[in-house]
Design an enzyme around this catalytic site. Sequence first.
Site, PDB file in Angstrom:
ATOM      1  N   CYS A 119      94.683  30.625  69.220  1.00 39.18           N
ATOM      2  CA  CYS A 119      95.937  31.138  69.782  1.00 39.18           C
ATOM      3  C   CYS A 119      96.901  30.027  70.186  1.00 39.18           C
ATOM      4  O   CYS A 119      98.066  30.292  70.472  1.00 39.18           O
ATOM      5  CB  CYS A 119      95.646  32.051  70.963  1.00 39.18           C
ATOM      6  SG  CYS A 119      94.674  33.486  70.483  1.00 39.18           S
ATOM      7  N   HIS A 261     102.032  32.632  75.126  1.00 39.01           N
ATOM      8  CA  HIS A 261     101.170  33.341  74.176  1.00 39.01           C
ATOM      9  C   HIS A 261     100.902  34.729  74.743  1.00 39.01           C
ATOM     10  O   HIS A 261     100.516  34.880  75.911  1.00 39.01           O
ATOM     11  CB  HIS A 261      99.874  32.546  74.002  1.00 39.01           C
ATOM     12  CG  HIS A 261      98.801  33.335  73.329  1.00 39.01           C
ATOM     13  ND1 HIS A 261      98.993  33.996  72.139  1.00 39.01           N
ATOM     14  CD2 HIS A 261      97.518  33.594  73.709  1.00 39.01           C
ATOM     15  CE1 HIS A 261      97.875  34.611  71.808  1.00 39.01           C
ATOM     16  NE2 HIS A 261      96.971  34.392  72.734  1.00 39.01           N
ATOM     17  N   ASN A 291      97.601  41.059  71.129  1.00 40.10           N
ATOM     18  CA  ASN A 291      97.453  39.616  70.916  1.00 40.10           C
ATOM     19  C   ASN A 291      97.280  39.349  69.417  1.00 40.10           C
ATOM     20  O   ASN A 291      96.237  39.662  68.846  1.00 40.10           O
ATOM     21  CB  ASN A 291      96.232  39.136  71.719  1.00 40.10           C
ATOM     22  CG  ASN A 291      95.943  37.651  71.562  1.00 40.10           C
ATOM     23  OD1 ASN A 291      96.469  37.005  70.663  1.00 40.10           O
ATOM     24  ND2 ASN A 291      95.099  37.124  72.414  1.00 40.10           N
TER      25      ASN A 291
HETATM   26  N1  COA Z   1      87.756  50.362  78.649  1.00 45.39           N
HETATM   27  C1  COA Z   1      87.152  50.792  79.761  1.00 45.39           C
HETATM   28  N2  COA Z   1      86.345  50.007  80.493  1.00 45.39           N
HETATM   29  C2  COA Z   1      86.175  48.751  80.091  1.00 45.39           C
HETATM   30  C3  COA Z   1      86.784  48.241  78.939  1.00 45.39           C
HETATM   31  C4  COA Z   1      87.599  49.109  78.203  1.00 45.39           C
HETATM   32  N3  COA Z   1      88.233  48.724  77.093  1.00 45.39           N
HETATM   33  N4  COA Z   1      86.430  46.936  78.793  1.00 45.39           N
HETATM   34  C5  COA Z   1      85.624  46.641  79.818  1.00 45.39           C
HETATM   35  N5  COA Z   1      85.459  47.740  80.603  1.00 45.39           N
HETATM   36  C6  COA Z   1      84.684  47.854  81.803  1.00 45.39           C
HETATM   37  C7  COA Z   1      83.538  46.872  81.859  1.00 45.39           C
HETATM   38  O1  COA Z   1      82.412  47.377  81.165  1.00 45.39           O
HETATM   39  C8  COA Z   1      83.311  46.768  83.346  1.00 45.39           C
HETATM   40  O2  COA Z   1      82.566  47.879  83.760  1.00 45.39           O
HETATM   41  P1  COA Z   1      81.358  47.695  84.810  1.00 45.39           P
HETATM   42  O3  COA Z   1      82.025  47.154  86.054  1.00 45.39           O
HETATM   43  O4  COA Z   1      80.832  49.064  84.931  1.00 45.39           O
HETATM   44  O5  COA Z   1      80.441  46.706  84.172  1.00 45.39           O
HETATM   45  C9  COA Z   1      84.704  46.930  83.940  1.00 45.39           C
HETATM   46  O6  COA Z   1      85.490  47.555  82.928  1.00 45.39           O
HETATM   47  C10 COA Z   1      85.358  45.635  84.346  1.00 45.39           C
HETATM   48  O7  COA Z   1      85.167  44.700  83.265  1.00 45.39           O
HETATM   49  P2  COA Z   1      85.846  43.292  83.277  1.00 45.39           P
HETATM   50  O8  COA Z   1      85.403  42.535  82.077  1.00 45.39           O
HETATM   51  O9  COA Z   1      85.629  42.682  84.640  1.00 45.39           O
HETATM   52  O10 COA Z   1      87.381  43.700  83.154  1.00 45.39           O
HETATM   53  P3  COA Z   1      88.642  42.819  83.402  1.00 45.39           P
HETATM   54  O11 COA Z   1      89.438  43.343  84.518  1.00 45.39           O
HETATM   55  O12 COA Z   1      88.282  41.343  83.413  1.00 45.39           O
HETATM   56  O13 COA Z   1      89.483  43.097  82.066  1.00 45.39           O
HETATM   57  C11 COA Z   1      89.950  42.004  80.002  1.00 45.39           C
HETATM   58  C12 COA Z   1      88.930  42.758  80.819  1.00 45.39           C
HETATM   59  C13 COA Z   1      89.345  41.635  78.670  1.00 45.39           C
HETATM   60  C14 COA Z   1      91.162  42.922  79.780  1.00 45.39           C
HETATM   61  C15 COA Z   1      90.415  40.723  80.788  1.00 45.39           C
HETATM   62  O14 COA Z   1      89.257  40.032  81.241  1.00 45.39           O
HETATM   63  C16 COA Z   1      91.234  39.802  79.968  1.00 45.39           C
HETATM   64  O15 COA Z   1      92.311  40.147  79.515  1.00 45.39           O
HETATM   65  N6  COA Z   1      90.764  38.557  79.762  1.00 45.39           N
HETATM   66  C17 COA Z   1      91.477  37.598  78.948  1.00 45.39           C
HETATM   67  C18 COA Z   1      91.121  37.852  77.512  1.00 45.39           C
HETATM   68  C19 COA Z   1      92.076  37.172  76.561  1.00 45.39           C
HETATM   69  O16 COA Z   1      93.254  37.111  76.812  1.00 45.39           O
HETATM   70  N7  COA Z   1      91.542  36.702  75.434  1.00 45.39           N
HETATM   71  C20 COA Z   1      92.301  36.069  74.417  1.00 45.39           C
HETATM   72  C21 COA Z   1      92.802  34.759  74.888  1.00 45.39           C
HETATM   73  S1  COA Z   1      93.710  33.977  73.642  1.00 45.39           S
END
Ligand code: COA
Length: 335
Positions: A119, A261, A291
Site C-alpha cells: 500500500c 492511503h 482499500n
Molecule cells: N463483522 C463483524 N464482526 C467482526 C468483523 C466483521 N467483518 N471482523 C471482526 N469482527 C469481530 C471480531 O471477531 C471480534 O469479535 P470478538 O470480540 O467476539 O472476538 C470483534 O469484531 C472485534 O475485532 P477486532 O479485530 O478487535 O476489530 P477492530 O475494531 O480492530 O476492527 C479492523 C477490525 C480490521 C476493521 C481494524 O482492526 C482495522 O481497520 N485495522 C487496520 C487494517 C488495515 O487497514 N489494513 C490494511 C493496511 S494497508
Amino acid sequence: MEETKFNQIGVSFKGSGSYVPDQILTNQEISQKVDTSDEWIKSRTGISERRISSSGDNVTDMGYKAALTAIEMANWDIKTIDLIILATSTPHDLFGSAPAIQSKLGACNAVAFDLTAACSGFLFALITASQFLKGGNFQRAVVIGADQLSSYIDWNDRRSCILFGDGAGALAIEATNDFDNLIGFDMRTDGERGSFLNLPSNNNKDLIIDNIDFLTGGFSPIQMNGQEVYKFAVREVPIILDKLLKKTNYSSEKVDWLLLHQANQRILDSVGDRLKIPREKILSNLEKYGNTSAATIPLMMDEAIRNSSIKKNDIIATSGFGAGLSWGAALIKWG
Ligand code: COA
C-alpha cells in the site's frame, strides 16, 4: 559515468487518471457470504462498497486505462514518455506488468518496470520516478498504482475481506529546471513487524525427477493482524508527516489537503486529529472503493482534481502505509 542530458532540479505534476472496475460489491452483499453487517463495516471502517475485477479487468488493463487518462490530461505525445513505473503487488505477470502497459500505450521510447511496496507502493514509485527525473536523464514519467487484491483475499475471513477492493490510478510528472513541486519526502520500512500483514508464497514440494525436488509456485490469501496494523498506522503516519512538515518548514495550517492511503476512515481521522488538520481537509473516497492498495492515493487524487477540490498550487500532504511494514510521506504542490 554517463553524462546527464538535462539540468533538472525538480518535478511538476501534469496529469492524473484513474480507473475502477464496474462490478460493485456492497457491505450488504458481503454479509450474505460471511457473518458481518453493513452497520459493523461502516462504523469500523467507513467503507460501504468496493469494486471487484471480473475477467476483463486485470492490473495491466486497469493500469493502462488510468495511465492513458493521466497522459491525456497532461496532453503529451505518448512517444515523449521516458519512464513508466507500475506500483503493484498483484501483477498480471509475475515477471512484471509495466512493459505490457507500455506496449498497450504505444510508449515506444519509455522504459517500464514494476515496483512492489504494497500500500506504500504508489508513494515509493512516485518518489523513485522523481529521482530519475531530477537525475537528468529522463523528462517525462507516468507513475501508476494498480492492484487487484480481490484475487488474493480469503472471502471466508470476515476480518479482512471487508476491507479491500480493486482499482488503478496514475500521475503524469515532468522534470523542471526552476522549481520542485515535490517539496519533500521520506520513506521507511520495518521488516521486524512484517508478519502483521502478508500475502505469502505458498510452496509445495514436488519432484522433478526421483532425487531432485522443487517448490511449486503459488500464494496464500492475505493474512492480517488488523489491530496491530491499525496501531502501526495511527502511530507512524503522524510522526513521519510531522517530521516532513518540520523539515520543509511547512506548518499544518499551510496544508490544503491531507491525502492518506485509504485504509480506514478511523485511521484518516485519527491522523488528521494528531496533525491538527481539520476534517474538511481530509480527502476520503474509501466509502465507495475500500482499500485498493497501491491505487488509493492516485485514485483519490484524480477524483479530487477532476471535481476541482484540488486546484493548481494547492499543498497536499500525502502518506502511504502498509505491508512490509512500509510507510512514507510526501509534500506536494499540485501543478
Ligand atoms: N463483522 C463483524 N464482526 C467482526 C468483523 C466483521 N467483518 N471482523 C471482526 N469482527 C469481530 C471480531 O471477531 C471480534 O469479535 P470478538 O470480540 O467476539 O472476538 C470483534 O469484531 C472485534 O475485532 P477486532 O479485530 O478487535 O476489530 P477492530 O475494531 O480492530 O476492527 C479492523 C477490525 C480490521 C476493521 C481494524 O482492526 C482495522 O481497520 N485495522 C487496520 C487494517 C488495515 O487497514 N489494513 C490494511 C493496511 S494497508
